[in-house]
Design a protein around this motif. Structure first.
Motif, PDB file in Angstrom:
ATOM      1  N   GLY A  81       5.364  -1.594   8.583  1.00  0.00           N
ATOM      2  CA  GLY A  81       4.581  -1.359   7.370  1.00  0.00           C
ATOM      3  C   GLY A  81       4.561   0.083   6.904  1.00  0.00           C
ATOM      4  O   GLY A  81       3.945   0.396   5.899  1.00  0.00           O
ATOM      5  N   GLU A  82       5.231   0.973   7.641  1.00  0.00           N
ATOM      6  CA  GLU A  82       5.260   2.386   7.242  1.00  0.00           C
ATOM      7  C   GLU A  82       6.689   2.825   6.981  1.00  0.00           C
ATOM      8  O   GLU A  82       7.614   2.369   7.643  1.00  0.00           O
TER       9      GLU A  82
ATOM     10  N   LEU B 100      -1.518   6.209   7.764  1.00  0.00           N
ATOM     11  CA  LEU B 100      -0.230   5.527   7.711  1.00  0.00           C
ATOM     12  C   LEU B 100       0.472   5.955   6.423  1.00  0.00           C
ATOM     13  O   LEU B 100      -0.128   5.914   5.348  1.00  0.00           O
ATOM     14  N   TRP B 101       1.721   6.345   6.530  1.00  0.00           N
ATOM     15  CA  TRP B 101       2.501   6.705   5.348  1.00  0.00           C
ATOM     16  C   TRP B 101       3.234   5.452   4.876  1.00  0.00           C
ATOM     17  O   TRP B 101       4.351   5.177   5.280  1.00  0.00           O
ATOM     18  N   THR B 102       2.575   4.731   3.999  1.00  0.00           N
ATOM     19  CA  THR B 102       3.064   3.400   3.652  1.00  0.00           C
ATOM     20  C   THR B 102       4.292   3.443   2.745  1.00  0.00           C
ATOM     21  O   THR B 102       5.246   2.693   2.938  1.00  0.00           O
ATOM     22  N   GLU B 103       4.253   4.327   1.766  1.00  0.00           N
ATOM     23  CA  GLU B 103       5.331   4.307   0.775  1.00  0.00           C
ATOM     24  C   GLU B 103       5.414   5.637   0.052  1.00  0.00           C
ATOM     25  O   GLU B 103       4.442   6.399   0.003  1.00  0.00           O
TER      26      GLU B 103
END
Lengths: 292, 292
Positions: A81-82, B100-103
DNA sequence: CTGCACTATGAATCGCTAA
DNA sequence: GTTAGCGATTCATAGTGCA
């Protein structure tokens, strides 16, 4: 002067050693992304990616001319998810190795991979990292100019008095313009966002690298008879484009199937052109066949 | 239920402490970039930037709901011919902090800053970093669907050659001002490249981003009556948009001039709407004026 | 109210000169 | 040496005003 093609079969870390120091004008490549394309490349693990790439980039640093450029096409994949961070870590590590991270171009893919996920949209861009050995490098910007926007047609039709003289911005930035300088101008310089389609007709090789991408950078960073290197040549898009543009091309490929495909392709096209020339000149075609 | 606006004057690191844990659905902000906007914000030095930002992002992590999202608009500048690396270092540090670095969305700027240099092109993109507390977060993708189909197809068919070169995939990246008008027509999900103009307002202070940018993310990550926070509110673009979209808005601003401008603006608009309503309902207008 | 002409300006970067 | 300031360069868009 005829441009050459050199092809090497093997691991590029080793094959690169056969290439002399400071001999390449442009390196452009799309290495196997971490943990992807396992079926073909065996997959480099994400947490080993930087360690795997650094010895290669060290060789690339050696073979590149001081005025040359290295363009690395890469994009981190999603893990748990990251977005994973190995690309950023690679940039930091390559800078320690001596590379200058000059610029990050964005490849905006017109027709990106389809799909739908609940927590993210389709990924429509990739990084095109520009590295250099020195602050001074060769760049031929005029070779990639693009048509000026439609705004110019109506804008430049009738110029006001203020347009004809230099206009200085009032915000104190010192920025100004003289619109009349733009009369007769049809092209402008592009930006650092490159906007191309992905190619659907990729043969066996899974890399979707449209020809326009290496073509753009080859035009931007090299002149005729310069040397272009792709250490992960794959199906040979870069090599093919470089050759067509009269640049010398060096390709390294570890998978023998791709390597022999390239050999066949470039032999055949060379053969074809020899045949054609022979026919045109009504010379004996037998000589051509003996070469092929 | 009426949506609220809360404004704080002061350093966001301290003002954030007044906001309760797990209370914000979306944080969207554009902090002063390193070494930029010196005249207004004093300028944070590049090598101090990560240390400066981490205490703030720690507070942001605290106030964000577990299902919430943090969107950070930032771009590194060129230093000594190289892109500086502080943004990458910030991402790595924020992950260690628990984010969290999602996008990473790309903001492709339609009208980027002009200029010409021998070694680089104009910079036409900025980062829109998406961070989350958990892998599961709220995302309302249907709220940002964009049109495709006959309209787009016929539009694409009739493009001139120069249009084709310059065409900026409206089908994949753009989003317009009246998305609601398109409901019922053929729509498609956008990608992670957003394509907007910078705003050319002739107001006193320049908005960091166009209204469409916070609007898009507010639609994507919140519903009505959710809470949106901008810790670097500036001229209040995010606050204004959030309020218009019936989201509760919290804004923090350190420069008193901007803070009071916002106060005035939101008072006045509230006053205006009260006036209007009063007129419409033929109620006494005096009440409105007393509030203002 | 639409259309056209015209104005204003935007998170920029490099190279040089002065201190 | 090093840094700080200044001039030069440039394209696409929104907004305003007027016909």
């Amino acid at each position: 002067m005829k441009s050459k093609i050199e092809l090497y079969l093997g691991d590029c870390k080793k094959e690169l050693m056969k290439i002399p120091d400071n001999s390449v004008d442009l390196i452009i490549t799309s290495p196997p992304y971490a943990d992807q394309r396992k079926s073909t490349y065996g997959g480099v693990k994400i947490n080993e990616y930087v360690d795997w790439f650094l010895p290669i980039s060290k060789e690339l640093l050696r073979v590149l001319k001081p005025t040359g450029t290295f363009v690395l096409n890469i994009k981190e994949k999603v893990v748990n998810g990251e977005r994973s961070t190995y690309v950023m870590e690679l940039i930091l590590a390559m800078r320690k190795q001596g590379w200058l991270w000059t610029e990050e171009f964005i490849w905006h893919k017109k027709n990106c991979f389809p799909g739908k996920w609940s927590n993210r949209f389709r990924d429509a861009w990739e990084r095109l990292l520009q590295f250099n050995k020195n602050k001074k490098f060769n760049m031929y910007q005029d070779a990639v100019k693009i048509p000026i926007g439609d705004w110019a047609k109506s804008r430049l039709k009738n110029l006001s008095e203020t347009d004809k003289i230099r206009y200085n911005a009032k915000n104190g930035s010192g920025f100004g313009k003289n619109v009349s300088n733009w009369i007769g101008k049809n092209t402008v310089y592009p930006t650092n966002v490159v906007h191309l389609s992905t190619e659907c007709n990729s043969k066996n090789h899974s890399a979707a690298f449209p020809k326009e991408l290496p073509e753009w950078f080859i035009r931007l960073f090299t002149q005729e008879n310069d040397t272009v290197l792709d250490p992960f040549a794959g199906s040979g898009t870069t090599i093919e484009v470089a050759n067509k543009m009269n640049r010398n091309a060096i390709g390294i490929e570890i998978i023998s199937e791709y390597y022999y495909d390239m050999k066949r392709q470039f032999y055949e096209s060379k053969c074809d052109s020899l045949k054609k020339r022979a026919k045109d000149e009504k010379a004996e075609t037998a000589r051509c066949y003996s070469i092929c």
